[in-house]
Design an enzyme around this catalytic site. Structure first.
Site, PDB file in Angstrom:
ATOM      1  N   HIS A 108       7.123  -8.774  -6.868  1.00  0.00           N
ATOM      2  CA  HIS A 108       8.089  -8.586  -8.238  1.00  0.00           C
ATOM      3  C   HIS A 108       8.478  -6.416  -8.485  1.00  0.00           C
ATOM      4  O   HIS A 108       7.944  -6.099  -9.152  1.00  0.00           O
ATOM      5  CB  HIS A 108       5.930  -8.042  -9.516  1.00  0.00           C
ATOM      6  CG  HIS A 108       5.667  -9.351  -9.334  1.00  0.00           C
ATOM      7  ND1 HIS A 108       4.848  -9.246 -10.320  1.00  0.00           N
ATOM      8  CD2 HIS A 108       6.109 -10.659  -9.762  1.00  0.00           C
ATOM      9  CE1 HIS A 108       3.954 -11.100 -10.276  1.00  0.00           C
ATOM     10  NE2 HIS A 108       5.377 -11.340  -9.940  1.00  0.00           N
ATOM     11  N   ALA A 141     -12.326  -6.823  -1.487  1.00  0.00           N
ATOM     12  CA  ALA A 141     -11.350  -6.818  -0.113  1.00  0.00           C
ATOM     13  C   ALA A 141     -11.800  -6.283   0.166  1.00  0.00           C
ATOM     14  O   ALA A 141     -11.618  -6.109   2.208  1.00  0.00           O
ATOM     15  CB  ALA A 141     -10.307  -6.450  -1.093  1.00  0.00           C
TER      16      ALA A 141
END
Ligand code: OAD
Length: 249
Positions: free
Chosen positions: A118, A230
């Site tokens: 992106h 995470a």
């Protein structure tokens, strides 16, 4: 968190590993995600800030928003989740990282085999010439910034309604189409075409592992869904991989 021996066996260093990340990997660095309770799209309207039409109508407003985000990211540091993924690149000779994030934190953590699918918010593109340059001024000196040719510079990111870079997409399809193991981290897996990468990998026969603080639309597809942050799950996973394969390739 219990990580099974079976899971660790899937992470043999001989495997072709692809990691796919989203905004959740940077959340513990203090960078807001897009969806969820505190997500950017709860507070801001995507059509006013992240579309080509928004930029045409009000480039100043769009740049003020990106300048604010650049300010947050400039203060942020890669977290243990980023560091674990950077170490994985050293452990797996056949490794690739695809990130939807534009913050550049994976590179700062040390990954080099990477596609920023992106774009990157530290790069600016001339709307007339298409040339791309790096710019790390925080805050920006002029808003909106302009090119030497006089035309506007825009963030070198992909906005809604725009296509992804053809080469980045082709390369992503390639690595996904060849991987043995896909590790998907911190993405809501709703934005296409990236959201379809896990299914592509599954069809190819890859083993799929997801790390997310909550279930997502791909949780029922993956072989192992690791629910947690995470920054905690990835270092634990990496520790076990290193222990299991120390000295072996
Ligand atoms: P989202 O904001 O949609 O999703 C973030 C995901 O991260 C969610 O599934 C959260 O549950 C998860 N998450 C949050 N904190 C976490 C943590 N500490 N550990 C693990 N998981 C965590 O972000 P993306 O999926 O990246 O596109 O969004 C995809 C695209 O939509 C972005 O690239 C952006 C956005 O609009 C463009 O700008 C083109």
């Amino acid at each position: 968190m219990e990580l099974s021996d079976n899971l660790i066996r899937e992470f043999r260093p001989s495997k072709k590993v692809v990691v796919l990340t989203g905004a959740g990997i940077s959340a513990e660095s203090g960078i807001p995600t897009f969806r969820g309770e505190d997500g950017l799209w709860k507070r801001y309207r995507v059509e006013e800030l992240a579309t080509p039409y928004a930029f045409q109508t009000n480039p100043k407003l769009v740049w003020e928003w990106y300048d604010w985000r650049r300010g947050i990211i400039a203060e942020a540091e890669p977290n243990p989740g980023h560091t674990a993924i950077a170490e994985m690149e050293q452990i797996f000779p056949d490794f690739f990282l695809i990130t939807q994030n534009v913050d550049g934190l994976h590179r700062r953590a040390g990954n080099s085999e990477i596609i920023e699918i992106h774009g990157n918010l530290w790069q600016l593109r001339c709307v007339k010439e298409g040339t791309v340059r790096e710019n790390y001024h925080v805050p920006l000196l002029d808003i909106p910034p302009t090119c030497e040719c006089g035309a506007l510079l825009r963030p070198h990111v992909v906005w809604f309604g725009e296509s992804l870079d053809k080469e980045d997409l082709a390369r992503s399809y390639n690595v996904i189409g060849e991987c043995d193991l896909l590790l998907v981290v911190g993405t809501s897996a709703v934005v296409q075409p990236v959201a379809s990468f896990p299914l592509m990998a599954k069809r190819r026969g890859a083993f799929l592992v997801e790390v997310n603080k909550e279930p997502t639309p791909i949780s029922s597809l993956v072989d192992e869904s690791l629910i947690g942050k995470a920054g905690e799950v990835l270092p634990a996973l990496l520790g076990l991989i290193k222990e299991a394969y120390r000295g072996r390739q």
